[in-house]
Design an enzyme around this catalytic site. Structure first.
Site, PDB file in Angstrom:
ATOM      1  N   ASP A   5     -47.340   4.066  27.035  1.00  0.00           N
ATOM      2  CA  ASP A   5     -47.594   3.168  25.907  1.00  0.00           C
ATOM      3  C   ASP A   5     -48.946   3.535  25.290  1.00  0.00           C
ATOM      4  O   ASP A   5     -49.024   4.404  24.436  1.00  0.00           O
ATOM      5  CB  ASP A   5     -47.537   1.726  26.410  1.00  0.00           C
ATOM      6  N   LYS A  56     -45.048  -0.005  40.126  1.00  0.00           N
ATOM      7  CA  LYS A  56     -43.725  -0.070  40.720  1.00  0.00           C
ATOM      8  C   LYS A  56     -42.675   0.389  39.724  1.00  0.00           C
ATOM      9  O   LYS A  56     -41.540   0.637  40.072  1.00  0.00           O
ATOM     10  CB  LYS A  56     -43.397  -1.514  41.124  1.00  0.00           C
ATOM     11  N   ASP A  98     -42.727   5.512  34.258  1.00  0.00           N
ATOM     12  CA  ASP A  98     -41.599   4.881  33.574  1.00  0.00           C
ATOM     13  C   ASP A  98     -41.741   4.973  32.055  1.00  0.00           C
ATOM     14  O   ASP A  98     -40.818   5.364  31.361  1.00  0.00           O
ATOM     15  CB  ASP A  98     -41.421   3.416  34.032  1.00  0.00           C
TER      16      ASP A  98
END
Ligand code: IMP
Ligand code: MG
Length: 178
Positions: A101, A42, A98
């Site tokens: 990492d 999301k 988004d």
């Protein structure tokens, strides 16, 4: 200001500038094409809505939900929670993420779309946390790098909270118990 936030890393204005620049760069490289823009749910959903409105060419949107995270640490495993509605066969796929990492999420999504016969697969990530990288993944467009800290807001969560903050903030470490 939310009491769980230590400090603001990027204001609303900062973020909108970064997103507009990304959309312009991608737009220039996709002239004459109709890419399939895949939002990784999301976290990338707020980024997606601003990105597609700043992108002036034709595009199609789809959504995919994968999970690799539990709390503030990556488990290194990626599960498909919601698959695309659209076939990627022969398509120019742009994955919108988004933050990168460890890189595990994007590595497995890229491999999946290539395996399904996409014509091309490119990655657009709003944020990059280079210190976290564990697998090699080529991020084609990066908005900006961020330090090795847990950030929330503008779609990014900690245990599903803080996605609705309009800025990017650094979470107080005591909130996630470190
Ligand atoms: P990766 O597979 O380890 O690259 O994880 C990427 C995903 O982890 C992102 O899509 C985010 O959902 C989540 N993530 C990584 N770092 C952060 C952070 O600082 N804040 C919030 N979510 C994060
Ligand atoms: Mg997430």
């Amino acid at each position: 200001m939310n009491p769980d936030i230590e400090r603001v890393l990027f204001s609303e204005e900062d973020i909108h500038g970064i997103v507009r620049d990304l959309a312009t760069r991608v737009n220039q490289d996709y002239q004459g094409k109709v890419p399939l823009v895949v939002c990784v749910l999301k976290g990338a959903v707020i980024f997606m809505t601003d990105f597609v409105r700043a992108y002036k060419g034709m595009l199609e949107m789809d959504f995919m939900d994968v999970s690799s995270y539990s709390g503030a640490h990556s488990t290194g495993e990626v599960r498909i929670l919601k698959d695309l509605d659209t076939s990627v066969k022969g398509r120019d796929v742009i994955i919108l993420e988004d933050i990168v990492d460890t890189g595990a999420t994007l590595q497995s999504l890229t491999e999946l779309f290539e395996h399904r016969g996409a014509n091309s697969v490119k990655i657009v990530s709003l944020f990059d946390k280079p210190s976290g990288r564990r697998v090699v993944v080529n991020v084609d467009y990066v908005g900006t790098s961020v330090p090795d800290e847990f950030i929330v807001g503008y779609g990014l969560d900690y245990n599903e909270h803080y996605r609705n903050l309009p800025f990017i903030g650094i979470l107080k470490p005591q909130v996630y118990g470190n």
